[in-house]
Design an enzyme around this catalytic site. Structure first.
Site, mmCIF file in Angstrom:
data_model
loop_
_atom_site.group_PDB
_atom_site.id
_atom_site.type_symbol
_atom_site.label_atom_id
_atom_site.label_comp_id
_atom_site.label_asym_id
_atom_site.label_seq_id
_atom_site.Cartn_x
_atom_site.Cartn_y
_atom_site.Cartn_z
ATOM 1 N N SER A 145 21.501 8.180 -7.115
ATOM 2 C CA SER A 145 21.961 7.552 -5.879
ATOM 3 C C SER A 145 23.001 6.501 -6.186
ATOM 4 O O SER A 145 23.573 5.921 -5.269
ATOM 5 C CB SER A 145 20.790 6.930 -5.124
ATOM 6 O OG SER A 145 20.074 6.087 -5.964
ATOM 7 N N HIS A 166 22.273 15.126 -3.767
ATOM 8 C CA HIS A 166 21.636 13.861 -3.408
ATOM 9 C C HIS A 166 20.800 14.001 -2.141
ATOM 10 O O HIS A 166 21.333 14.236 -1.062
ATOM 11 C CB HIS A 166 22.714 12.772 -3.230
ATOM 12 C CG HIS A 166 22.149 11.413 -3.033
ATOM 13 N ND1 HIS A 166 22.679 10.476 -2.171
ATOM 14 C CD2 HIS A 166 21.062 10.815 -3.581
ATOM 15 C CE1 HIS A 166 21.947 9.387 -2.205
ATOM 16 N NE2 HIS A 166 20.957 9.567 -3.047
ATOM 17 N N ASN A 216 24.916 5.947 0.954
ATOM 18 C CA ASN A 216 24.551 4.686 0.319
ATOM 19 C C ASN A 216 25.665 3.647 0.405
ATOM 20 O O ASN A 216 25.392 2.438 0.439
ATOM 21 C CB ASN A 216 24.150 4.916 -1.144
ATOM 22 C CG ASN A 216 22.720 5.423 -1.241
ATOM 23 O OD1 ASN A 216 21.968 5.334 -0.275
ATOM 24 N ND2 ASN A 216 22.354 5.962 -2.382
HETATM 25 N N1 CAA Z 1 6.748 12.688 2.781
HETATM 26 C C1 CAA Z 1 6.703 13.821 3.497
HETATM 27 N N2 CAA Z 1 6.722 13.833 4.851
HETATM 28 C C2 CAA Z 1 6.776 12.657 5.494
HETATM 29 C C3 CAA Z 1 6.825 11.436 4.801
HETATM 30 C C4 CAA Z 1 6.805 11.479 3.382
HETATM 31 N N3 CAA Z 1 6.869 10.383 2.654
HETATM 32 N N4 CAA Z 1 6.883 10.433 5.713
HETATM 33 C C5 CAA Z 1 6.877 11.015 6.923
HETATM 34 N N5 CAA Z 1 6.818 12.347 6.785
HETATM 35 C C6 CAA Z 1 6.820 13.336 7.845
HETATM 36 C C7 CAA Z 1 5.572 13.305 8.651
HETATM 37 O O1 CAA Z 1 4.558 14.110 8.087
HETATM 38 C C8 CAA Z 1 6.062 13.840 9.970
HETATM 39 O O2 CAA Z 1 6.153 15.233 9.880
HETATM 40 P P1 CAA Z 1 5.845 16.141 11.164
HETATM 41 O O3 CAA Z 1 6.817 15.726 12.225
HETATM 42 O O4 CAA Z 1 6.099 17.544 10.654
HETATM 43 O O5 CAA Z 1 4.438 15.874 11.526
HETATM 44 C C9 CAA Z 1 7.485 13.298 10.086
HETATM 45 O O6 CAA Z 1 7.883 13.008 8.745
HETATM 46 C C10 CAA Z 1 7.562 12.051 10.923
HETATM 47 O O7 CAA Z 1 6.678 11.103 10.333
HETATM 48 P P2 CAA Z 1 5.844 10.022 11.145
HETATM 49 O O8 CAA Z 1 5.563 10.532 12.527
HETATM 50 O O9 CAA Z 1 4.697 9.582 10.315
HETATM 51 O O10 CAA Z 1 6.763 8.775 11.172
HETATM 52 P P3 CAA Z 1 8.097 8.523 11.900
HETATM 53 O O11 CAA Z 1 8.314 9.329 13.120
HETATM 54 O O12 CAA Z 1 8.123 7.059 12.021
HETATM 55 O O13 CAA Z 1 9.202 8.998 10.859
HETATM 56 C C11 CAA Z 1 10.582 8.701 8.983
HETATM 57 C C12 CAA Z 1 9.176 8.568 9.532
HETATM 58 C C13 CAA Z 1 10.999 10.154 8.999
HETATM 59 C C14 CAA Z 1 10.566 8.173 7.569
HETATM 60 C C15 CAA Z 1 11.548 7.874 9.930
HETATM 61 O O14 CAA Z 1 11.076 6.569 10.068
HETATM 62 C C16 CAA Z 1 12.960 7.798 9.394
HETATM 63 O O15 CAA Z 1 13.759 8.690 9.605
HETATM 64 N N6 CAA Z 1 13.280 6.668 8.709
HETATM 65 C C17 CAA Z 1 14.601 6.481 8.074
HETATM 66 C C18 CAA Z 1 14.509 6.940 6.644
HETATM 67 C C19 CAA Z 1 15.814 6.825 5.927
HETATM 68 O O16 CAA Z 1 16.747 6.144 6.324
HETATM 69 N N7 CAA Z 1 15.901 7.504 4.757
HETATM 70 C C20 CAA Z 1 17.070 7.457 3.904
HETATM 71 C C21 CAA Z 1 16.981 6.321 2.960
HETATM 72 S S1 CAA Z 1 18.382 6.222 1.888
HETATM 73 C C22 CAA Z 1 17.982 7.252 0.616
HETATM 74 O O17 CAA Z 1 16.911 7.785 0.506
HETATM 75 C C23 CAA Z 1 19.071 7.473 -0.370
HETATM 76 C C24 CAA Z 1 19.047 6.648 -1.569
HETATM 77 O O18 CAA Z 1 19.597 7.100 -2.559
HETATM 78 C C25 CAA Z 1 18.527 5.284 -1.587
#
Ligand code: CAA
Length: 533
Positions: A145, A166, A216
């Site tokens: 990343s 990525h 990022n």
């Molecule tokens: N692993 C697998 N599945 C997961 C999970 C995990 N850690 N966390 C959540 N899920 C799944 C859940 O099982 C659920 O699946 P279904 O819809 O099939 O039931 C779905 O994701 C939604 O989860 P929740 O209902 O529990 O929670 P939510 O609606 O609040 O969503 C989220 C959680 C998807 C994480 C949401 O909050 C989100 O999109 N957050 C932003 C995350 C983000 O910005 N990620 C990028 C970060 S930057 C990066 O990663 C790059 C880097 O290099 C740093």
């Protein structure tokens, strides 16, 4: 593999000539994932879900067990949510072979995805080793990343087969994959990885090797900005997070998201951005370094900005504002545009007396707050500056699109002359009349616009630099980070001229050149052009 593409001459492992063959996803059956941390375990799960065999590789048994436990937990959660049957989970697990024997595991791999810690020395050593032990036609991808993929590829004899792949956390959920080519990556490898990403259910965006790629480079400076706001006492951690969720419609607040990504990862990304681009925008907030020094990396270590070891829901465990007595009388200084008219109605409906001018009876003086100007000036124009609180509405239809006409979020803005206790009174009033509110110090942009507009400026700079199109930038942030709309769409909604004015006010107040509107944004504002038409 069904299509033989050889990147090495017969009898050697590596390419001298390229074929024009692109490997179809069906030809990638066996994938080795190296490193089963947060990202690696998610990637292994994702690939195994697609029906492919996965060698899940760690450096020792302890890390392997931890990674597999995370993977099991993720699948179990899907079962408990009714998204996966027990049998399907077992089939997925049966396709995953956990191992610490790297050389044996990668020998037959069609594709290797590396997700080890972000250290260039480790990655270069690993890729040099893979160069030796992988098949000549294997593709070598890194999930880095923050590091230069060109530098990683430079440690190999055959960099044409090295590229970035990525993923975003949580890897099984987020729909984006950035496919990154270096100047040495063969176009066939780039195309193959894009096709594979689609086959994994993801949307690929193809970019060149530049610090932070798209996501990022836009996300992490914004997260860092949120830490600066916390560290300089602009607002509480809960209010900073709420500003992003309720004000911008993002799925998570920046401090909660930092805890998910890992603070060490965010710091590494900032250091790479800082080294490549310089300037002030990427200077890591001191608090970020301190938390990393204290090994408070976020969820993975049990504590970051929030504490995940305490019982109950950690992110909800933050303290609320102190709530004082609800004032019996409120003075509302109404502007010509009467932006506070609706507020007056709500306060009156709650049985609280509203007067146009403050007197000795008045418990709280409310003025309209403009993110381009100091509330202090409006406060000094009243006879009771110590009683003044500014109110700024983030309305539905601007950033968040609730569509019900209700204000999405009210920023309650406290100039430094405001007396102690006014924040508690304002919070009490907000609670009484049902306002979703945050409290911010009186600095241009307050919370929502300070966070958002600085990121919009970064997004325009990325387009101005010719690195990515507005459509790709918006898609990347929507699919990689769950944004309801991309930053350039949100910029258009807010109005480029308005964004320029707020940025200029932020620049004037802080002296920080990071907030200077980039030339292209200023040009679009002058010409009245939109980025997404
Ligand atoms: N692993 C697998 N599945 C997961 C999970 C995990 N850690 N966390 C959540 N899920 C799944 C859940 O099982 C659920 O699946 P279904 O819809 O099939 O039931 C779905 O994701 C939604 O989860 P929740 O209902 O529990 O929670 P939510 O609606 O609040 O969503 C989220 C959680 C998807 C994480 C949401 O909050 C989100 O999109 N957050 C932003 C995350 C983000 O910005 N990620 C990028 C970060 S930057 C990066 O990663 C790059 C880097 O290099 C740093």
């Amino acid at each position: 593999m069904s299509v033989a593409v050889c990147y090495a001459p017969a009898g050697r492992k590596g390419p001298t000539t390229m074929t024009s063959n692109v490997i179809q996803p069906v030809g990638i059956r066996q994938v080795a994932v190296i490193g089963l941390g947060l990202m690696g375990s998610g990637i292994a799960e994702l690939v195994a879900r697609s029906g492919r065999r996965v060698d899940a590789i760690e450096v020792d048994q302890g890390f392997l067990d931890q990674g597999m436990a995370r993977l099991h937990a993720s699948l179990d959660r899907a079962v408990s949510r009714g998204k996966l049957t027990d049998a399907a989970r077992d089939e997925i697990l049966a396709r995953i072979r956990p191992t610490v024997d790297l050389a044996a595991a990668v020998a037959d791999a069609d594709l290797v995805i590396e997700a080890i810690p972000e250290r260039i020395d480790l990655k270069r050593t690993l890729f040099a080793q893979l160069d030796e032990v992988c098949r000549a036609n294997a593709i070598l991808a890194t999930n880095t990343s923050s590091l230069s993929i060109t530098e990683i590829a430079g440690g190999t004899r055959y960099p044409a087969r090295v590229a970035g792949l990525h993923f975003f956390n949580p890897a099984p959920v987020m729909k984006l994959v950035e496919v990154i080519s270096t100047v040495l990556t063969s176009p066939e490898i780039d195309e193959t990885l894009a096709l594979l990403s689609r086959d994994l259910g993801k949307t690929p965006i193809r970019v060149s090797d530049r610090a932070g790629f798209i996501v990022n480079a836009l996300l992490v400076p914004y997260l860092n900005h949120a830490i600066w706001l916390l560290e300089t006492a602009q607002a509480t951690r809960e209010d900073i997070d709420k500003a992003a969720t309720a004000g911008l419609g993002l799925p998570m607040g920046p401090l909660t998201l930092l805890d998910l990504i890992g603070l060490d990862t965010a710091l590494a990304v900032l250091e790479t951005l800082q080294a490549e681009f310089g300037g002030t925008r990427y200077v890591p907030a001191p608090l970020l370094r301190k938390l990393c020094d204290a090994r408070l990396f976020g969820r993975k270590s049990g504590r970051g900005f929030y504490d995940y070891q305490r019982p109950g829901s950690p992110a909800a465990a933050g303290k609320d504002h102190e709530v004082g007595p609800v004032p019996a009388e409120v003075a509302l200084i109404r502007e010509q545009d009467d932006s506070l008219g609706e507020l007056a109605g709500r306060i009156t409906a709650a049985g609280i007396s509203v007067v146009p001018h403050p007197s000795g009876q008045t418990g709280l003086v409310i003025v309209a707050a403009d993110p381009k100007q100091r509330v202090l000036d409006a406060a000094m124009a009243t006879a009771h500056p110590a009683d003044v609180v500014g109110v700024h509405f983030i309305r539905a239809g601007n950033f968040i699109r609730a569509g019900n006409g209700e204000p999405g979020l009210a920023e309650l803005v406290l100039p430094d002359v405001t007396a102690a206790g006014m924040a508690a009174k304002a919070a009490a009033l907000a609670a009484r009349i049902g306002l979703n509110a945050v409290i911010s110090r009186d600095r241009p942009g307050f919370l929502v616009e300070a966070l958002a507009y600085a990121q919009f400026n970064d997004a325009v700079r990325m387009f101005q630099d010719g690195y990515a199109s507005p459509a790709d930038i918006d898609t990347a942030m929507m699919l990689g980070c769950g944004y309801p709309h991309g930053p350039l769409q949100m910029l258009d909604d807010a109005g480029p001229a308005n964004v320029v004015s707020v940025l200029e006010a932020m620049h004037a107040a802080t002296g920080d050149p990071a907030y200077t509107p980039v030339p292209l944004l200023a040009e679009y504002a002058t010409a009245g052009i939109r980025f997404r038409s």
